[in-house]
Design an enzyme around this catalytic site. Structure first.
Site, mmCIF file in Angstrom:
data_model
loop_
_atom_site.group_PDB
_atom_site.id
_atom_site.type_symbol
_atom_site.label_atom_id
_atom_site.label_comp_id
_atom_site.label_asym_id
_atom_site.label_seq_id
_atom_site.Cartn_x
_atom_site.Cartn_y
_atom_site.Cartn_z
ATOM 1 C CD GLU A 1 35.549 40.639 33.865
ATOM 2 O OE1 GLU A 1 34.642 40.691 34.175
ATOM 3 O OE2 GLU A 1 35.780 40.965 32.628
ATOM 4 C CD GLU B 1 32.315 36.166 38.063
ATOM 5 O OE1 GLU B 1 32.357 36.930 37.065
ATOM 6 O OE2 GLU B 1 31.534 36.086 38.904
ATOM 7 C CD GLU C 1 29.376 39.150 32.278
ATOM 8 O OE1 GLU C 1 30.403 39.838 32.625
ATOM 9 O OE2 GLU C 1 28.320 39.068 33.035
#
Length: 122
Positions: free
Chosen positions: A32, A73, A80
């Site tokens: 990420e 996050e 996601e």
């Protein structure tokens, strides 16, 4: 269907959970980009917050607001990944889930900026 790992209790559950948590942090750092950028920012901001905070409460607010960005996050990345696992096709609900996760990250960044501004300028 229950997870076969749900039966673990006590110290073994704690050991397993700690391992899964470190694996998750490693995966986020490896895969990420946004998490890596925020991790670098945190590596600078956390020591700075500890140094600049005039009181224990101020230090906690400065450091906590930065750690909150990392937490949000991680949750956004998990959302996601789950959405992408289900399907890569364009779908309004997939877009909604990803946009809401992105909005949560943005608000955590705004929160961090506001906390830093208020603590350091107030």
């Amino acid at each position: 269907m229950e997870s076969p790992y749900k039966g673990k209790t006590g110290l073994q559950r704690l050991i397993n959970a700690t391992g899964y948590s470190f694996a998750g942090l490693a995966e986020a750092a490896r895969n990420e980009d946004a998490f890596r950028q925020e991790l670098i920012l945190a590596a600078v901001m956390v020591p700075l917050g500890l140094w600049l905070g005039p009181t224990g409460i101020a230090k906690a607010l400065l450091v906590g607001s930065v750690l909150l960005v990392l937490i949000v996050e991680l949750l956004n990345s998990a959302v996601e990944a789950t959405v992408d696992r289900i399907s890569l096709e364009d779908h309004r609900l997939a877009k909604r889930a990803k946009d809401i996760g992105s909005a949560a990250v943005m608000l955590s960044l705004v929160n961090a900026a506001a906390v830093w501004g208020l603590v350091l300028l107030g």
